[in-house]
Design a protein around this motif. Structure first.
Motif: not given
Length: 233
Positions: A204-221
Motif C-alpha cells: 500500500y505504501i508503494s501504491q500511494l507513492r506511485h499516486k502522490i509522489e512525483s518521484e516514487p523511488m525518491n519520495p518527498e511525502h
C-alpha cells in the motif's frame, strides 16, 4: 440498523456453506457466487458490503482475476482466503485490490474478527463520505487531502485512492513529522487484530507513492524509517 451484506465467492461448496452458516448466525446477509461471472453479476446489481474470495478455485478460474474485476467496480473491502502462504501471492492479491489475506487453515473466530474489522472500516468510510461538517484539510506542498470528502489533489489534479489507501494516507498525514511503527499503522488502519502483516504496508505504501509522489523511488511525502516504520514529511 442496516444489515451488512457479504458475498462469498468460490466453487468449494462445503467451505462456502460453513462460512455462510457462521456469518448468517451472526446477523449478516450472505450471498454465494460460484464462479467469476456470477460474482461480477451479483456485485453489479446488489449492494455488497464485503467480498470474501476463496482463491483456490478447483475449476478453471483465477481467483485473483475475480479480485481484480470486483475491485474495478466496487470500493467495498475484499478478504481473500487461500491455502497459498507464499508472500508473492499475498502481495499480488493486495496489488489487485484485496484489503486482507487470510491463509487457510484458520480458526472461525479469526475469520469473523477479520470480517468485523473490515466492515467497521467500511461503515466508517461510508459515514465519513456522507457527512458534511466543516471541511478538514491537510496540505503538504502540492498535495491537498480533504478528510471529509475523501478527496486527494496533487497540484490541482484529483488522485483516485481506494478506501484503504485513503485511510493510510490520512493517518500518516494526521501524524505529520512523527515516526510511526509498522505495528501501530496496521492496528490503526486495518484494526486491532493486525500487527505482523508488514507486506500489506509495503504494497500500500508503494501504491500511494506511485499516486502522490512525483518521484516514487525518491519520495518527498511518505518516508521510510528503516526497521521502524514510516513518517509523513
Amino acid at each position: 440498523m442496516e444489515v451488512s451484506r457479504v458475498l462469498l465467492i468460490g466453487d468449494q461448496l462445503e467451505i462456502l456453506r460453513t462460512l455462510r452458516r457462521n456469518l448468517s448466525g451472526r446477523g449478516y446477509e450472505v450471498t454465494l457466487a460460484l464462479d467469476d461471472r456470477d460474482a461480477v453479476d451479483v456485485a453489479a446489481r446488489e449492494r455488497i458490503d464485503l467480498y470474501v474470495i476463496l482463491l483456490d478455485f478447483t475449476i478453471d478460474v483465477d481467483g485473483l482475476t475475480v479480485c481484480k474485476r470486483i475491485r474495478a467496480q466496487s470500493q467495498a473491502p475484499i478478504i481473500v482466503l487461500s491455502t497459498i502462504g507464499a508472500e508473492q501471492t499475498k502481495i499480488r492479491a493486495l496489488d489487485l485490490g484485496a484489503d486482507d489475506y487470510l491463509e487457510m487453515p484458520f480458526s472461525m473466530e479469526e475469520f469473523l474478527a477479520r470480517v468485523r474489522s473490515a466492515l467497521r472500516r467500511w461503515v466508517a468510510h461510508k459515514h465519513s463520505s456522507d457527512s458534511t461538517p466543516d471541511r478538514r484539510l491537510i496540505t503538504s506542498g502540492k498535495l491537498l487531502i480533504d478528510c471529509d470528502s475523501h478527496q486527494v489533489l496533487c497540484d490541482g489534479d484529483e488522485i483516485h485512492l481506494t478506501p484503504t489507501e485513503f485511510r493510510l494516507l490520512e493517518y500518516l498525514a494526521h501524524n505529520q513529522g512523527k515516526v510511526i511503527s509498522h505495528r501501530k499503522i496496521l492496528q490503526e488502519v486495518w484494526g486491532a487484530e493486525y500487527g505482523d502483516e508488514r507486506e500489506y504496508l509495503r504494497v500500500y505504501i508503494s501504491q500511494l507513492r506511485h499516486k502522490i509522489e512525483s518521484e516514487p523511488m525518491n519520495p518527498e511525502h511518505i518516508l521510510t524509517e528503516p526497521g521502524v516504520g514510516y513518517r509523513f514529511s
